[in-house]
Motif scaffolding. Structure first.
Motif, short mmCIF file in Angstrom:
data_model
loop_
_atom_site.label_atom_id
_atom_site.label_comp_id
_atom_site.label_asym_id
_atom_site.label_seq_id
_atom_site.Cartn_x
_atom_site.Cartn_y
_atom_site.Cartn_z
N GLU A 70 9.95 9.45 -1.11
CA GLU A 70 8.48 9.84 -0.78
C GLU A 70 7.96 8.82 0.08
O GLU A 70 7.06 8.01 -0.10
N ARG A 71 8.47 8.97 1.26
CA ARG A 71 8.23 7.95 2.53
C ARG A 71 6.55 8.00 3.00
O ARG A 71 5.98 6.85 3.12
N THR A 72 6.28 9.07 3.13
CA THR A 72 4.84 9.21 3.81
C THR A 72 3.91 8.88 2.88
O THR A 72 2.90 8.15 3.26
N LYS A 73 4.21 9.28 1.52
CA LYS A 73 3.00 8.83 0.55
C LYS A 73 3.10 7.40 0.14
O LYS A 73 2.10 7.01 -0.01
N ALA A 74 4.26 6.78 0.29
CA ALA A 74 4.49 5.43 0.04
C ALA A 74 3.65 4.75 1.27
O ALA A 74 3.00 3.55 1.02
N ALA A 75 3.93 5.11 2.46
CA ALA A 75 3.26 4.39 3.35
C ALA A 75 1.82 4.57 3.48
O ALA A 75 0.87 3.68 3.84
N GLN A 76 1.22 5.67 3.08
CA GLN A 76 -0.07 6.04 2.99
C GLN A 76 -0.92 5.15 1.73
O GLN A 76 -1.92 4.70 1.91
N ASN A 77 -0.29 4.98 0.83
CA ASN A 77 -0.71 4.17 -0.37
C ASN A 77 -1.10 2.94 -0.03
O ASN A 77 -1.89 2.16 -0.40
N LEU A 78 0.01 2.40 0.98
CA LEU A 78 -0.38 1.03 1.43
C LEU A 78 -1.67 0.91 2.21
O LEU A 78 -2.00 -0.44 2.74
N LEU A 79 -2.06 1.72 2.60
CA LEU A 79 -3.41 1.65 3.65
C LEU A 79 -4.54 1.17 3.01
O LEU A 79 -5.41 0.55 3.57
N LYS A 80 -4.46 1.31 1.48
CA LYS A 80 -5.50 0.61 0.56
C LYS A 80 -5.08 -0.79 0.20
O LYS A 80 -6.20 -1.34 -0.31
N ASP A 81 -4.17 -1.54 0.56
CA ASP A 81 -3.65 -2.63 0.12
C ASP A 81 -3.92 -3.82 1.29
O ASP A 81 -3.44 -3.38 2.24
N ARG A 82 -4.75 -4.76 0.81
CA ARG A 82 -5.22 -5.81 2.00
C ARG A 82 -4.22 -6.88 1.82
O ARG A 82 -4.81 -7.93 2.37
N SER A 83 -3.18 -6.90 1.08
CA SER A 83 -2.56 -8.25 0.71
C SER A 83 -1.67 -8.53 1.94
O SER A 83 -1.14 -7.49 2.63
N LEU A 84 -1.11 -9.51 2.13
CA LEU A 84 0.06 -10.27 3.06
C LEU A 84 1.00 -9.28 2.72
O LEU A 84 1.78 -8.67 3.96
N SER A 85 1.56 -9.16 1.53
CA SER A 85 2.86 -8.34 1.48
C SER A 85 2.53 -6.77 1.80
O SER A 85 3.60 -6.18 2.30
N GLY A 86 1.58 -6.35 1.62
CA GLY A 86 1.24 -5.06 1.83
C GLY A 86 1.24 -4.61 3.28
O GLY A 86 1.71 -3.64 3.78
N ALA A 87 0.45 -5.59 4.12
CA ALA A 87 0.47 -5.28 5.65
C ALA A 87 2.11 -5.61 6.25
O ALA A 87 2.43 -4.54 6.92
N LEU A 88 2.77 -6.32 5.55
CA LEU A 88 4.20 -6.21 6.17
C LEU A 88 5.02 -5.29 5.84
O LEU A 88 5.81 -4.57 6.75
N VAL A 89 5.10 -4.74 4.71
CA VAL A 89 5.80 -3.81 4.15
C VAL A 89 5.35 -2.48 4.85
O VAL A 89 6.11 -1.67 5.27
N ARG A 90 4.07 -2.27 4.77
CA ARG A 90 3.61 -1.03 5.70
C ARG A 90 4.08 -1.16 7.05
O ARG A 90 4.60 0.04 7.66
N SER A 91 4.17 -2.13 7.63
CA SER A 91 4.72 -2.09 9.22
C SER A 91 5.89 -1.75 9.24
O SER A 91 6.34 -1.20 10.15
N ALA A 92 6.91 -2.33 8.24
CA ALA A 92 8.36 -1.80 8.19
C ALA A 92 8.46 -0.58 7.80
O ALA A 92 8.98 0.14 8.63
N MET A 93 7.72 0.08 7.06
CA MET A 93 7.70 1.46 6.88
C MET A 93 7.35 2.30 8.11
O MET A 93 7.93 3.35 8.08
N ASP A 94 6.14 1.90 8.63
CA ASP A 94 5.73 2.67 9.83
C ASP A 94 6.74 2.83 10.91
O ASP A 94 7.12 3.68 11.55
N ALA A 95 7.49 1.53 11.00
CA ALA A 95 8.41 1.56 12.17
C ALA A 95 9.68 2.45 11.85
O ALA A 95 10.28 2.65 12.79
N ILE A 96 10.20 2.41 10.48
CA ILE A 96 11.23 2.84 10.04
C ILE A 96 11.09 4.51 10.37
O ILE A 96 11.95 5.19 10.59
N GLN A 97 9.72 4.88 10.15
CA GLN A 97 9.41 6.44 10.01
C GLN A 97 9.46 6.74 11.56
O GLN A 97 9.98 7.95 11.74
N MET A 98 9.25 5.93 12.49
CA MET A 98 9.07 6.22 14.00
C MET A 98 10.60 6.32 14.44
O MET A 98 10.93 7.02 15.28
N LEU A 99 11.64 5.42 13.60
CA LEU A 99 12.93 5.71 14.15
C LEU A 99 13.54 6.92 13.57
O LEU A 99 14.27 7.55 14.28
#
Length: 223
Positions: A59-88
């Protein structure tokens, strides 16, 4: 309270004044670091762990969207990784080329994580220095006070008053007490910050590894 503080400064001399200034500076740094850690939501990984689980289950799209609500350091980094992998995943790349780009992406995200953690660790060395130098300053003040006391004793000769000597000694020991009083709480704060940082570093490594080792999306076009 004010009179007590004035008495301590008067009895302890310049060493106590220096320790007071150090304690005020250390308190300011501790408060600033507390706010920084709270803003980065260090140690709060519940939503991020849930998103990584969704990511690994497909559930990749859902996982990345759920992290939009997270303001933590880990959330921002993981979301960046997810978005970049989805572009790949959306690019028609061969398996070899994709692996190379994903490895570069992983290095970039890891470097970004290290940079953020380095920012969180800033000023902790200064606090650690306070824990080391405060007792030494206190001991230095005690030594100076003992020297002054025994000089007075020598000048008094046979007419030396034991009460005066005892008073001079406890005043000298006052600086050591002040140094320890500054060092102990700062040492506790440094240990707490460093422990939180180590846990955050370990959690980030686990979370990012979970994202990058999930494999390519099944919707990835073949070259």
């Amino acid at each position: 309270m004010v009179e007590t503080s004035s008495s301590l400064l008067e009895l302890g001399g310049p060493v106590v004044l220096i320790l007071l200034a150090i304690s005020v500076a250390a308190l300011a740094v501790i408060l600033a670091k507390t706010v920084q850690f709270s803003t980065a939501r260090v140690g709060r990984h519940g939503l991020v762990r849930q998103a990584v689980t969704q990511w690994r289950s497909g559930e990749r799209t859902k996982a990345a969207q759920n992290l939009l609500k997270d303001r933590s350091l880990s959330g921002a980094l993981v979301r960046s990784a997810m978005d970049a992998i989805q572009m790949l995943d959306q690019q028609p790349l061969s398996s070899q080329v994709r692996d190379i780009r994903e490895e570069r992406l992983r290095e970039e995200i890891s470097a970004r994580a290290a940079d953020r953690l380095f920012g969180l660790a800033s000023w902790l060395k200064a606090l650690d220095l306070v824990t080391q130098i405060s007792p030494l300053l206190g001991l230095f003040g005690t030594v100076l006070g003992m020297i002054e006391t025994f000089q007075t004793l020598q000048e008094s000769g046979a007419s030396a008053n034991p009460a005066t000597l005892a008073g001079g000694i406890w005043v000298a020991l006052l600086t050591t007490a002040c140094g320890l009083a500054v060092a102990m709480p700062v040492s506790i704060a440094v240990t707490w910050f460093e422990t939180r940082l180590e846990k955050e570093r370990a959690a980030l490594e686990v979370l990012l590894t979970g994202v990058f080792t999930a494999g390519a999306s099944s919707s990835q076009p073949s070259a």
